[in-house]
Write a protein that holds these residues in place. Structure first.
Motif, PDB file in Angstrom:
ATOM      1  N   LEU A  17      65.109  39.003  13.731  1.00 18.85           N
ATOM      2  CA  LEU A  17      65.783  39.716  14.800  1.00 18.85           C
ATOM      3  C   LEU A  17      66.801  40.672  14.197  1.00 18.85           C
ATOM      4  CD1 LEU A  17      66.544  36.754  17.213  1.00 18.85           C
ATOM      5  CD2 LEU A  17      64.727  38.440  17.420  1.00 18.85           C
ATOM      6  N   ALA A  18      67.000  41.818  14.853  1.00 17.40           N
ATOM      7  CA  ALA A  18      68.020  42.763  14.399  1.00 17.40           C
ATOM      8  C   ALA A  18      69.387  42.109  14.527  1.00 17.40           C
ATOM      9  CB  ALA A  18      67.961  44.039  15.226  1.00 17.40           C
ATOM     10  N   ASP A  19      70.197  42.271  13.486  1.00 16.73           N
ATOM     11  CA  ASP A  19      71.540  41.694  13.454  1.00 16.73           C
ATOM     12  C   ASP A  19      72.464  42.698  12.794  1.00 16.73           C
ATOM     13  OD1 ASP A  19      73.641  39.816  13.608  1.00 16.73           O
ATOM     14  OD2 ASP A  19      73.209  39.130  11.572  1.00 16.73           O
ATOM     15  N   LEU A  42      72.223  33.403  16.480  1.00 17.79           N
ATOM     16  CA  LEU A  42      72.528  34.479  15.542  1.00 17.79           C
ATOM     17  C   LEU A  42      73.841  34.185  14.825  1.00 17.79           C
ATOM     18  CD1 LEU A  42      71.542  37.618  17.646  1.00 17.79           C
ATOM     19  CD2 LEU A  42      70.204  36.436  15.909  1.00 17.79           C
ATOM     20  N   PRO A  43      74.067  34.805  13.670  1.00 15.26           N
ATOM     21  CA  PRO A  43      75.297  34.546  12.907  1.00 15.26           C
ATOM     22  C   PRO A  43      76.581  34.802  13.697  1.00 15.26           C
ATOM     23  CG  PRO A  43      73.725  35.714  11.537  1.00 15.26           C
ATOM     24  CD  PRO A  43      73.151  35.680  12.933  1.00 15.26           C
ATOM     25  N   ASP A  44      76.545  35.704  14.680  1.00 19.98           N
ATOM     26  CA  ASP A  44      77.752  35.993  15.465  1.00 19.98           C
ATOM     27  C   ASP A  44      77.930  35.033  16.646  1.00 19.98           C
ATOM     28  OD1 ASP A  44      75.881  36.838  17.330  1.00 19.98           O
ATOM     29  OD2 ASP A  44      76.496  38.934  17.294  1.00 19.98           O
ATOM     30  N   GLY A  45      77.045  34.039  16.777  1.00 21.56           N
ATOM     31  CA  GLY A  45      77.173  33.036  17.828  1.00 21.56           C
ATOM     32  C   GLY A  45      76.351  33.296  19.074  1.00 21.56           C
ATOM     33  N   ARG A  46      75.726  34.471  19.171  1.00 24.04           N
ATOM     34  CA  ARG A  46      74.877  34.749  20.340  1.00 24.04           C
ATOM     35  C   ARG A  46      73.595  33.927  20.264  1.00 24.04           C
ATOM     36  NH1 ARG A  46      73.200  40.396  20.102  1.00 24.04           N
ATOM     37  NH2 ARG A  46      73.626  40.134  17.902  1.00 24.04           N
ATOM     38  N   GLN A  47      73.081  33.558  21.450  1.00 27.80           N
ATOM     39  CA  GLN A  47      71.810  32.847  21.528  1.00 27.80           C
ATOM     40  C   GLN A  47      70.733  33.808  22.013  1.00 27.80           C
ATOM     41  OE1 GLN A  47      71.533  29.133  23.575  1.00 27.80           O
ATOM     42  NE2 GLN A  47      73.597  28.517  22.977  1.00 27.80           N
ATOM     43  N   VAL A  48      69.580  33.749  21.365  1.00 29.57           N
ATOM     44  CA  VAL A  48      68.446  34.594  21.710  1.00 29.57           C
ATOM     45  C   VAL A  48      67.250  33.701  21.989  1.00 29.57           C
ATOM     46  CG1 VAL A  48      66.915  36.419  20.857  1.00 29.57           C
ATOM     47  CG2 VAL A  48      69.341  36.463  20.285  1.00 29.57           C
ATOM     48  N   ALA A  49      66.486  34.049  23.016  1.00 35.09           N
ATOM     49  CA  ALA A  49      65.240  33.345  23.329  1.00 35.09           C
ATOM     50  C   ALA A  49      64.094  34.142  22.713  1.00 35.09           C
ATOM     51  CB  ALA A  49      65.060  33.238  24.837  1.00 35.09           C
ATOM     52  N   VAL A  50      63.284  33.488  21.897  1.00 35.66           N
ATOM     53  CA  VAL A  50      62.166  34.140  21.209  1.00 35.66           C
ATOM     54  C   VAL A  50      60.871  33.547  21.752  1.00 35.66           C
ATOM     55  CG1 VAL A  50      61.087  34.605  18.982  1.00 35.66           C
ATOM     56  CG2 VAL A  50      63.579  34.434  19.146  1.00 35.66           C
ATOM     57  N   PHE A  51      59.946  34.425  22.131  1.00 42.93           N
ATOM     58  CA  PHE A  51      58.678  34.002  22.726  1.00 42.93           C
ATOM     59  C   PHE A  51      57.518  34.652  21.997  1.00 42.93           C
ATOM     60  CE2 PHE A  51      61.864  34.205  26.040  1.00 42.93           C
ATOM     61  CZ  PHE A  51      61.747  32.982  26.666  1.00 42.93           C
ATOM     62  N   ILE A  61      64.815  38.052  23.913  1.00 40.94           N
ATOM     63  CA  ILE A  61      65.797  38.438  24.923  1.00 40.94           C
ATOM     64  C   ILE A  61      66.981  37.484  24.822  1.00 40.94           C
ATOM     65  CG2 ILE A  61      64.071  39.389  26.514  1.00 40.94           C
ATOM     66  CD1 ILE A  61      64.350  36.796  28.172  1.00 40.94           C
ATOM     67  N   ASP A  62      68.095  37.833  25.476  1.00 44.17           N
ATOM     68  CA  ASP A  62      69.213  36.892  25.527  1.00 44.17           C
ATOM     69  C   ASP A  62      68.738  35.576  26.125  1.00 44.17           C
ATOM     70  OD1 ASP A  62      71.123  38.489  24.383  1.00 44.17           O
ATOM     71  OD2 ASP A  62      72.185  38.920  26.247  1.00 44.17           O
ATOM     72  N   ASN A  63      69.288  34.487  25.647  1.00 44.15           N
ATOM     73  CA  ASN A  63      68.916  33.165  26.144  1.00 44.15           C
ATOM     74  C   ASN A  63      69.699  32.789  27.402  1.00 44.15           C
ATOM     75  OD1 ASN A  63      67.406  30.763  25.988  1.00 44.15           O
ATOM     76  ND2 ASN A  63      69.064  29.712  24.938  1.00 44.15           N
ATOM     77  N   ARG A  64      70.757  33.520  27.714  1.00 39.44           N
ATOM     78  CA  ARG A  64      71.621  33.184  28.843  1.00 39.44           C
ATOM     79  C   ARG A  64      71.030  33.693  30.153  1.00 39.44           C
ATOM     80  NH1 ARG A  64      75.647  35.553  31.734  1.00 39.44           N
ATOM     81  NH2 ARG A  64      77.290  34.167  32.499  1.00 39.44           N
TER      82      ARG A  64
END
Length: 119
Positions: A17-19, A42-51, A61-64
């Motif tokens: 993922l792009a970071d 992600l290293p910055d604490g964001r959660q991502v949903a990967v499908f 996409i964002d997991n939230r």
């Protein structure tokens, strides 16, 4: 929100993922199950949903879930509407386009889309 065309990760081994200015390795492609999602931190604490879909395309996409604030979209069900891939939230069932992040059930709501690639 800007919309981005995602690179497909077919025929490759590592999902990234792009970071910021670089790429963050999520997992080996073989660990993804078609039709299911996984959450990545992600290293910055964001959660991502990967499908990954049954055709082998990978989306992120964002997991939230913006309707509940819960980090659950990675547990949603994948489908398609009018040829557009989506994930339905496991809580209130709103559908989010996996390519654009737009909510298919409420034009005023969307989630961020993350560029994904594989090496």
């Amino acid at each position: 929100m800007t919309t981005r065309t995602l690179e497909t990760a077919q025929d490759t081994r590592t999902i990234q993922l792009a970071d910021g200015d670089g790429w963050f390795t999520v997992c080996d492609r073989s660990l993804l199950t078609p039709g299911r999602g996984v959450a990545a931190l992600l290293p910055d604490g964001r959660q991502v949903a990967v499908f990954t879909d049954r055709a082998g395309r990978v989306y992120a996409i964002d997991n939230r879930d913006p309707f509940t604030g819960a980090y659950v979209l990675s547990r949603g069900l994948i489908g398609s509407a009018g040829g557009r891939p989506f994930v339905a939230s496991p809580l209130l069932k709103q559908r989010f386009d996996l390519e654009t992040g737009a909510c298919l059930d409420d034009d005023d709501v969307s989630v961020a889309v993350h560029p994904v690639r594989a090496d």
